[in-house]
Scaffold this motif. Structure first.
Motif, PDB file in Angstrom:
ATOM      1  N   ALA A  36       0.877  -1.315   0.035  1.00  0.00           N
ATOM      2  CA  ALA A  36      -0.162   0.151  -0.135  1.00  0.00           C
ATOM      3  C   ALA A  36       0.799   1.092  -0.015  1.00  0.00           C
ATOM      4  O   ALA A  36       0.688   2.419  -0.550  1.00  0.00           O
ATOM      5  CB  ALA A  36      -1.062  -0.167   1.168  1.00  0.00           C
ATOM      6  N   ALA A  37       1.950   1.275   0.897  1.00  0.00           N
ATOM      7  CA  ALA A  37       2.627   2.105   0.916  1.00  0.00           C
ATOM      8  C   ALA A  37       3.504   2.596  -0.437  1.00  0.00           C
ATOM      9  O   ALA A  37       3.606   3.709  -1.033  1.00  0.00           O
ATOM     10  CB  ALA A  37       3.900   2.181   2.073  1.00  0.00           C
ATOM     11  N   LEU A  38       4.076   1.339  -1.119  1.00  0.00           N
ATOM     12  CA  LEU A  38       4.475   1.522  -2.599  1.00  0.00           C
ATOM     13  C   LEU A  38       3.520   2.134  -3.326  1.00  0.00           C
ATOM     14  O   LEU A  38       3.924   2.988  -4.325  1.00  0.00           O
ATOM     15  CB  LEU A  38       4.989   0.106  -3.039  1.00  0.00           C
ATOM     16  N   MET A  39       2.483   1.867  -3.360  1.00  0.00           N
ATOM     17  CA  MET A  39       1.310   2.192  -4.206  1.00  0.00           C
ATOM     18  C   MET A  39       0.823   3.918  -4.079  1.00  0.00           C
ATOM     19  O   MET A  39       0.663   4.433  -4.862  1.00  0.00           O
ATOM     20  CB  MET A  39      -0.140   1.361  -4.218  1.00  0.00           C
ATOM     21  N   LEU A  40       0.998   4.219  -2.639  1.00  0.00           N
ATOM     22  CA  LEU A  40       0.987   5.643  -2.474  1.00  0.00           C
ATOM     23  C   LEU A  40       2.242   6.634  -2.762  1.00  0.00           C
ATOM     24  O   LEU A  40       1.838   7.603  -3.407  1.00  0.00           O
ATOM     25  CB  LEU A  40       0.881   5.826  -1.143  1.00  0.00           C
ATOM     26  N   VAL A  41       3.104   5.846  -3.095  1.00  0.00           N
ATOM     27  CA  VAL A  41       4.409   6.544  -3.382  1.00  0.00           C
ATOM     28  C   VAL A  41       4.268   6.691  -4.922  1.00  0.00           C
ATOM     29  O   VAL A  41       4.563   7.637  -5.587  1.00  0.00           O
ATOM     30  CB  VAL A  41       5.861   5.745  -3.215  1.00  0.00           C
ATOM     31  N   ARG A  42       3.914   5.787  -5.464  1.00  0.00           N
ATOM     32  CA  ARG A  42       3.867   5.570  -7.219  1.00  0.00           C
ATOM     33  C   ARG A  42       2.714   4.624  -7.631  1.00  0.00           C
ATOM     34  O   ARG A  42       2.780   3.480  -7.538  1.00  0.00           O
ATOM     35  CB  ARG A  42       5.262   5.005  -7.791  1.00  0.00           C
TER      36      ARG A  42
END
Length: 181
Positions: A36-42
């Motif tokens: 989820a954090a990875l998808m928030l960043v990119r």
């Protein structure tokens, strides 16, 4: 950036049957949070699928490598007596065996059970030699285990962790370069 260390640590904790379920559930939740954090960043889907593959590898590889490493470095050959055998039919049609064991010398044995492929339905009362972790962190295994691929496994864990970090850095760098949409 701490995801590989967290997932590997939880996978190592899951190697102990006493903590396995809790550690595995926590590891899956940590992986979902990291994705989820990875998808928030990119938010590009391109970064999600490699993250999923690397995350699953970080859950499976350290668990197997740690168990093998413990048994290879600290395992002691111990005589055990088969106390019970249980069979169950596999979906593929064969039988899967589980054996209850106890030490032949009467000392306590944590995780006193052998599963397939270490148990093949030996007769109750049979004495076998197995490799036992003296601290009881990992369950006993057969003496037939091959530890020749441990170096590759350790390199695989490190390489997978490095690839996750590179993926996270690439996602962050590209998001910073593009700026807000």
């Amino acid at each position: 950036m701490l995801t590989p260390l967290t997932l590997a640590g939880l996978a190592v904790l899951a190697a102990n049957p006493d903590y396995g379920a809790l550690a595995l559930i926590t590891a899956v939740l940590a992986l979902l949070g990291a994705l989820a954090a990875l998808m928030l960043v990119r938010p590009s889907g391109w970064f999600l699928w490699p993250g999923v593959a690397l995350g699953i590898a970080l859950l499976v590889l350290p668990w197997q490598v740690f168990k093998s490493e413990v048994m290879h470095l600290r395992g002691e050959r111990t005589d055990v007596v088969i106390t019970a055998t249980h069979s169950s039919k596999k979906k593929s049609g064969g039988l899967s065996w589980t054996c209850g064991i106890r030490r032949a010398d009467g000392q306590p044995l944590p995780h006193a059970r052998l599963a397939a492929p270490d148990c093949w339905g030996q007769a109750v009362g049979t004495t076998e030699t197995v490799v036992v972790d003296p601290d009881g962190w990992v369950p006993p295994v057969s003496t037939d285990r091959d530890y020749s691929g441990l170096g590759v496994g350790v390199i695989g864990v490190g390489g997978t962790a490095a690839l996750w970090v590179l993926l996270a850095l690439a996602a962050g760098r590209r998001a910073l370069r593009l700026g807000p949409n």
